[in-house]
Design an enzyme around this catalytic site. Sequence first.
Site, PDB file in Angstrom:
ATOM      1  N   SER A   1       1.383  -7.594  -0.966  1.00  0.00           N
ATOM      2  CA  SER A   1       2.093  -8.635  -0.209  1.00  0.00           C
ATOM      3  C   SER A   1       1.237  -9.848   0.119  1.00  0.00           C
ATOM      4  CB  SER A   1       2.725  -8.053   1.055  1.00  0.00           C
ATOM      5  OG  SER A   1       1.769  -7.883   2.082  1.00  0.00           O
TER       6      SER A   1
ATOM      7  N   THR B   1       1.694  -4.290   4.313  1.00  0.00           N
ATOM      8  CA  THR B   1       1.514  -4.636   5.729  1.00  0.00           C
ATOM      9  C   THR B   1       0.987  -6.063   5.930  1.00  0.00           C
ATOM     10  OG1 THR B   1      -0.751  -3.767   5.726  1.00  0.00           O
ATOM     11  CG2 THR B   1       0.998  -2.244   6.412  1.00  0.00           C
ATOM     12  N   ASP B   2       0.326  -6.602   4.876  1.00  0.00           N
ATOM     13  CA  ASP B   2      -0.428  -7.845   5.112  1.00  0.00           C
ATOM     14  C   ASP B   2       0.447  -9.046   5.463  1.00  0.00           C
ATOM     15  OD1 ASP B   2      -2.863  -6.647   4.922  1.00  0.00           O
ATOM     16  OD2 ASP B   2      -3.197  -7.153   2.829  1.00  0.00           O
TER      17      ASP B   2
ATOM     18  N   THR C   1       0.833  -1.212   0.000  1.00  0.00           N
ATOM     19  CA  THR C   1       0.000   0.000   0.000  1.00  0.00           C
ATOM     20  C   THR C   1       0.861   1.253   0.000  1.00  0.00           C
ATOM     21  OG1 THR C   1      -1.805  -1.118   1.106  1.00  0.00           O
ATOM     22  CG2 THR C   1      -1.730   1.260   1.375  1.00  0.00           C
TER      23      THR C   1
END
Length: 323
Positions: free
Chosen positions: A63, A96-97, A17
């Site tokens: 990700s 972030t995932d 992101t």
Amino acid sequence: MNANQARRLVVLGTGGTIAGRATQASDNVGYVAGQVAVSELVAMVPALAACPLDVEQVAQINSKDMVLGVWQTLAGRVAVHLERSDVAGIVITHGTDTIEETAFLLQTLLKPSKPVVLTCAMRPATALVPDGPQNLSDAVAVALHPQARGVVVVCAGRIHGAIDVAKVHPYRTDPFDSGDAGALGCVEEAQLRMFRPWPQAVPEGTHDTASLQRLLGAAVMPRVELIFSHALADGEVVRALLGHTNGAGRLRGIVVAGTGNGTVHDDLLAALKHAQSSGVEVVVASRCAQGRVVPHAGQPLSDSAGLSPVKARLALALRLLEV
Ligand code: SIN
């Protein structure tokens, strides 16, 4: 030149992101991740212009779509740059995932004596108020800190260790938590305030690279599936997995996210025992968001030694790469 004299940083971009683009600045969720080049992200932070940086685009993905090839390229590039005497540390921009999995992978394989700082954002680069530039700026401050070492995640002014960090919120700009252990420290106006020691590091030049080489040479990762124990868990999922145990992708391991202190529904446990008797390694973690399985006598399955289910899955796959 030793690591303390070296001031050059390497910034590796992998997408996420932080590199996301939306059609409208007001849209913080309807964007496409992994669109903006890492060189452009660096250019958005004027303070970084004064810092000698090498910038490399390793990948450009969301990700959630992480694949072995990206991990291999990233781990290989990190290892190469860590060897350079002019490099003080490495910053990686990442979604972030699955950042906690990549951080865990790099810490497990490299235990670097220089800092490897993963950073990210919850809002796309095109947002009205993007969080990426501040996170990137904070990550650079951490990577330049003379005492910094090991793999950490920097987001929303907090520094998390690779082993404990977990994404716990799908929207907040501070989506990470390090559970009972807590964050390692925080970054305030480029100053670090540390609460806990840096992650474990091995002295430069003494690192055993066998695990890294195994990952870099792997055609596929050993198949390790992650399942949950829950009300009515009847073991059917395990039987289905065992039905596909032939060929290169044969099932090698199962991590079960157990209830509470790593307990598992009796019917699921029976199926897992059967899987074990057919040579599948089974590890239990807790599906609780905090704490860890407290080992006790008579535990029917070996536990994840405090690792979360996703990290236990990765740890088991890395271990099975060795056999
Ligand atoms: C991703 O993980 O690549 C997308 C989500 C994010 O970065 O917050």
